[in-house]
Design an enzyme around this catalytic site. Structure first.
Site, PDB file in Angstrom:
ATOM      1  N   LYS A  89       7.202   4.427  -5.020  1.00  0.00           N
ATOM      2  CA  LYS A  89       6.857   4.828  -3.936  1.00  0.00           C
ATOM      3  C   LYS A  89       7.915   6.345  -3.707  1.00  0.00           C
ATOM      4  O   LYS A  89       7.652   7.398  -2.830  1.00  0.00           O
ATOM      5  CB  LYS A  89       7.248   4.207  -2.616  1.00  0.00           C
TER       6      LYS A  89
ATOM      7  N   GLU B 212       3.888   5.788   9.026  1.00  0.00           N
ATOM      8  CA  GLU B 212       3.700   4.509   9.267  1.00  0.00           C
ATOM      9  C   GLU B 212       3.840   3.502   8.147  1.00  0.00           C
ATOM     10  O   GLU B 212       3.450   4.014   6.979  1.00  0.00           O
ATOM     11  CB  GLU B 212       2.317   4.407   9.681  1.00  0.00           C
TER      12      GLU B 212
ATOM     13  N   SER C  65       4.115  -1.027 -11.249  1.00  0.00           N
ATOM     14  CA  SER C  65       4.538  -0.121 -10.149  1.00  0.00           C
ATOM     15  C   SER C  65       5.880  -0.559  -9.148  1.00  0.00           C
ATOM     16  O   SER C  65       6.485   0.165  -8.687  1.00  0.00           O
ATOM     17  CB  SER C  65       3.506  -0.222  -9.319  1.00  0.00           C
TER      18      SER C  65
HETATM   19  C1  LIG Z   1       3.107  -0.003  -2.180  1.00  0.00           C
HETATM   20  C2  LIG Z   1       2.725  -0.692  -3.434  1.00  0.00           C
HETATM   21  C3  LIG Z   1       1.593  -0.508  -4.235  1.00  0.00           C
HETATM   22  C4  LIG Z   1       0.373  -0.024  -3.519  1.00  0.00           C
HETATM   23  O1  LIG Z   1       0.442   1.481  -3.371  1.00  0.00           O
HETATM   24  P1  LIG Z   1      -0.479   2.477  -4.419  1.00  0.00           P
HETATM   25  O2  LIG Z   1      -0.446   3.701  -3.445  1.00  0.00           O
HETATM   26  O3  LIG Z   1      -1.845   1.741  -4.331  1.00  0.00           O
HETATM   27  O4  LIG Z   1       0.274   2.530  -5.538  1.00  0.00           O
HETATM   28  C5  LIG Z   1       1.583  -1.008  -5.518  1.00  0.00           C
HETATM   29  N1  LIG Z   1       2.576  -1.519  -6.039  1.00  0.00           N
HETATM   30  C6  LIG Z   1       3.997  -1.465  -5.571  1.00  0.00           C
HETATM   31  C7  LIG Z   1       5.118  -2.010  -6.177  1.00  0.00           C
HETATM   32  C8  LIG Z   1       3.992  -0.932  -4.113  1.00  0.00           C
HETATM   33  O5  LIG Z   1       5.368  -1.037  -3.565  1.00  0.00           O
END
Ligand SMILES: *Cc1c(COP(=O)(O)O)cnc(C)c1O
Length: 386
Positions: free
Chosen positions: A82, A104, A371
């Protein structure tokens, strides 16, 4: 402005002006050398880029199929991808002369990443959050406050994310002269889906370069989880023109197919308009936005980015869903085989990648976008294992 029929700017007239301003500035700065250098500086020295592309040797040996690589976004500052986007947009806002960021957040993760970027650049940060979510996500609320942000609970409607979205748009309509609205995924009215995609594409650009260095080839498949879709678009995008590479998005299958039990907007939703865009949303029979569920708090968005809707329609990417139980199993599997706790969101992608790798040849390659890191999910995992 659109991805096929998807996307667009479905907003009240008053917001057209700040969206135009944003679009104009972004277009101008996108390839500006000074802007790029500043962004790269912060991505490197504040966020921790580039992240490694790690060959999961133990997991690969255990599965006995395709070679599994992990793009380690979990190592970034804040524990997830993020921050790539929040630094980018905060810097853009600074260039536009804005002194305040609003956002938000549902689970609070985007709020935290916005607070980090805002504090970095000396901006005031106000985060809207449904009162219900404030109650459920005490730790992230506290984190945001420690980072100097103000958290504004929203008491209207269902007291969750969609109500926070309404409030933040209302705020922006009366404050855009000095305020930037920082959206956390590839969603919202144009230019957000394209702009957030560009900021997150650094993931895929690095992955492609790293894999070419290590293996001398492209991957056979790239797998990522899809909430709003930003980590997925980020790693997919540089491979879109490489037709041999399968792109697979994994939504949250939750507890089952019933309404309110999952968060699989593309697999189970219908076309609709919310959050300023035409895309796929989970809706009840009356077209009202439906409740969502996932064991992964970050996958709890009732819609999906318009470019994903377009990729699915044009069949450039495939989308599927993985349920809570299977994601939990993948969480434990990676922890035990590789010594890495994945975020529960990322564990959805991992679960699908494991299934896929089993069916593939040993000389084939699957890349998973890891992610985020799983430390934030310890309480959920502990509860689920009881
Ligand atoms: C917020 C988040 C997501 C989902 O958000 P996307 O916009 O779909 O990437 C996925 N993995 C993690 C670790 C997150 O914090």
């Amino acid at each position: 402005m659109k991805f096929g029929e998807f996307g667009g700017q479905f907003v009240p007239e008053i917001l057209i002006q700040p969206l135009r301003e944003l679009q104009g500035t972004y277009r101008r700065l996108k390839d500006d050398i000074e802007f790029r250098e500043k962004l790269d500086y912060y991505l490197k020295n504040f966020a921790g880029r580039p992240t490694p592309l790690y060959f999961a040797k133990n997991l690969t040996e255990k599965i006995g199929g395709a070679r599994i690589y992990l793009k380690r976004e979990d190592i970034l500052h804040g524990g997830a991808h993020k921050i790539n986007n929040t630094i980018g947009q905060a810097l853009l806002a600074d260039y536009m002369g804005k002194v305040r960021l609003i956002a938000e957040t549902g689970a609070g993760q985007h709020g935290v990443a916005t607070a980090m970027a805002g504090t970095l650049l000396g901006m005031k940060v106000d985060v809207y959050m449904g009162a219900e979510d404030v109650e459920r996500q005490k730790m992230n609320v506290f984190r945001m406050k420690l980072l100097g942000a103000e958290v504004i609970p929203v008491d209207s409607g269902s007291k969750t994310l969609k109500d926070a979205i309404n409030e933040v748009l209302r705020d922006w309509a009366s404050s855009f002269e000095y305020t930037h609205y920082l959206i956390g995924s590839v969603v919202g009215p144009h230019p957000y889906p394209a702009m957030v995609r560009d900021f997150q594409s650094v993931i895929g650009i690095e992955t492609k370069k790293q894999l070419l260095e290590i293996e001398g080839s492209l991957p056979d498949a790239v797998v990522a989880c899809v909430g709003g879709g930003s980590n997925a678009i980020g790693i997919f995008h540089p491979f879109v023109g490489d037709r041999s590479v399968r792109l697979i998005g994994v939504e949250a299958g939750g507890k089952g197919m019933g309404i309110g039990q999952h968060s699989a907007s593309l697999c189970m939703g219908r076309k609709g308009v919310m959050h300023g865009m035409l895309s796929y949303f989970l809706q009840d029979e009356d077209g009202q936005i439906a409740g969502t569920h996932s064991i992964a708090p970050g996958l709890d968005y009732p819609g999906v980015g318009p470019e994903h809707a377009w990729f699915r329609e044009t069949e450039r990417a495939e989308y599927t869903a993985i349920g809570d139980k299977q994601a939990l199993k993948a969480y434990l599997e990676l922890s035990r085989t590789e010594g890495i706790l994945p975020a529960l969101e990322s564990a959805h992608a991992l679960a699908l990648a494991i299934e896929l790798a089993e069916e593939m040849e040993k000389d084939e390659i699957v890349v998973v976008n890891l992610s985020g890191r799983g430390d934030k999910d310890l309480e959920i995992v502990m509860g689920a294992l009881k």
